[in-house]
Design a protein around this motif. Sequence first.
Motif, PDB file in Angstrom:
ATOM      1  N   VAL A  89       0.533  -0.815   0.142  1.00  0.00           N
ATOM      2  CA  VAL A  89       0.371  -0.527  -0.054  1.00  0.00           C
ATOM      3  C   VAL A  89       1.354   1.279   0.512  1.00  0.00           C
ATOM      4  O   VAL A  89       1.580   1.025   0.922  1.00  0.00           O
ATOM      5  CB  VAL A  89      -0.914  -0.004   1.207  1.00  0.00           C
ATOM      6  CG1 VAL A  89      -1.901   1.425   1.218  1.00  0.00           C
ATOM      7  CG2 VAL A  89      -1.661  -1.143   1.072  1.00  0.00           C
ATOM      8  N   ARG A 102       0.174  -6.447  -6.600  1.00  0.00           N
ATOM      9  CA  ARG A 102      -1.338  -6.449  -5.598  1.00  0.00           C
ATOM     10  C   ARG A 102      -1.164  -4.905  -5.749  1.00  0.00           C
ATOM     11  O   ARG A 102       0.003  -4.851  -3.856  1.00  0.00           O
ATOM     12  CB  ARG A 102      -1.233  -7.189  -4.774  1.00  0.00           C
ATOM     13  CG  ARG A 102      -1.719  -8.747  -5.281  1.00  0.00           C
ATOM     14  CD  ARG A 102      -1.780  -9.429  -4.242  1.00  0.00           C
ATOM     15  NE  ARG A 102      -3.177  -9.240  -3.841  1.00  0.00           N
ATOM     16  CZ  ARG A 102      -3.471  -9.565  -2.236  1.00  0.00           C
ATOM     17  NH1 ARG A 102      -3.203 -10.760  -1.989  1.00  0.00           N
ATOM     18  NH2 ARG A 102      -4.805  -9.175  -1.835  1.00  0.00           N
ATOM     19  N   VAL A 156      -1.245  -0.950  -3.636  1.00  0.00           N
ATOM     20  CA  VAL A 156      -2.986  -0.017  -4.364  1.00  0.00           C
ATOM     21  C   VAL A 156      -2.236   1.394  -3.431  1.00  0.00           C
ATOM     22  O   VAL A 156      -1.528   1.698  -2.696  1.00  0.00           O
ATOM     23  CB  VAL A 156      -3.313  -0.903  -2.838  1.00  0.00           C
ATOM     24  CG1 VAL A 156      -4.546  -0.211  -2.835  1.00  0.00           C
ATOM     25  CG2 VAL A 156      -3.490  -2.146  -2.624  1.00  0.00           C
ATOM     26  N   THR A 188     -11.215   1.054   0.798  1.00  0.00           N
ATOM     27  CA  THR A 188     -10.371   0.742  -0.312  1.00  0.00           C
ATOM     28  C   THR A 188      -8.939  -0.182  -0.431  1.00  0.00           C
ATOM     29  O   THR A 188      -8.891  -1.701  -0.945  1.00  0.00           O
ATOM     30  CB  THR A 188      -9.671   1.732  -1.113  1.00  0.00           C
ATOM     31  OG1 THR A 188     -10.260   2.785  -1.064  1.00  0.00           O
ATOM     32  CG2 THR A 188      -8.338   1.972  -2.094  1.00  0.00           C
ATOM     33  N   ALA A 236      -8.854  -4.441  -1.516  1.00  0.00           N
ATOM     34  CA  ALA A 236      -7.621  -5.395  -2.761  1.00  0.00           C
ATOM     35  C   ALA A 236      -6.836  -6.356  -1.700  1.00  0.00           C
ATOM     36  O   ALA A 236      -6.537  -7.607  -2.361  1.00  0.00           O
ATOM     37  CB  ALA A 236      -6.494  -3.579  -2.683  1.00  0.00           C
TER      38      ALA A 236
END
Length: 336
Positions: free
Chosen positions: A275, A305, A307, A327, A331
């Motif tokens: 993230v 992956r 974010v 969010t 994800a």
Amino acid sequence: MSLNTTRKHRRAVTIALLSALALTGCGQSVSTPQASGSSSAATVTLTNCGADQTYPVGRERIVALGTGQADLIARLGAAKKVVAVAQTHGEKLPGALEADGHKVDIISKDAPPTKEQLLGARPDLVLSPTTYEFTAEKGYATQDQLRQSGAQVYVAAAGCFQRRSTAEVTDLLTDIDALGKIIGAEKTAAELRAQAETQLKTAKDRAQGKTAPTVAQLFIEGDTITAIGAGVEHSMAAAAGGTSVFSPTDEAFSKFFAAEVSRETIVAKNPQVIVFTTTGPDHEKSTREWLKKHLGGVKAVHDDRLVAIPGTHVLPGTWGTIDAVTTMNKAFYPQD
């Protein structure tokens, strides 16, 4: 990490490091409003950042030191009381603030307003994500100066200096309750609080019984990687159902919620999801490119992956922290 240069300050804002230079303590509670003669004289006493403050109910000239603070007031139904917003960082103001011809001044964009800019807006209530915005050494108005001018100050619960490393996303509920009392919108605040609790519960329920992915929360500028290991940002990932590869018990995060880390550390941690916070579309694009170029072997990058979360969505006292949990949760568990 130093916040002594303009460049570092902008970076700090994006990942919610503004409170590094804060001068006040922590803690927050709400007491019963005290009426005095008429509704216009009603007050509410709060403990904000360790100090008891008495707020007259129904302030009429609110200055928000961030779009997130302005958005929260709009969600509480008092958009027309916001007369100025600072630290917009190029973001559009919430639509409710400009509805029906209401005019809102932008008094600063990429940094807190100067003392003159803030006092010039003639606020009777100033809302801030952290205590950094009142650092005298930076040329900002202090809380005492604002009170002397007739304005009260409310700092987001998660933005109190001594709370920054232990704050949680649920601290926003404290802000909703407190602001509802201050502006005289307790019913709306109760409804908004319930909405936030429902959104967080939805994320928790989606993660229930599933294997939590390992997560690294990063901010990348140039070749510098800053990782999150504590504080409200760390709490957001946990609320979304992830397991952070960094922890408040790690030495690097024992005194502050963020720290610079090496590429080798990220490779060794090998998170399943990364993230990262961004300053805008261009920064998001460059961060993705940098990760693929330099950390392509890390599982999160290999599996794409990654974010992106707007930096303003991790600032204390903003609804963005709730939306960021949603969010991340989607994800983390895309199959649902």
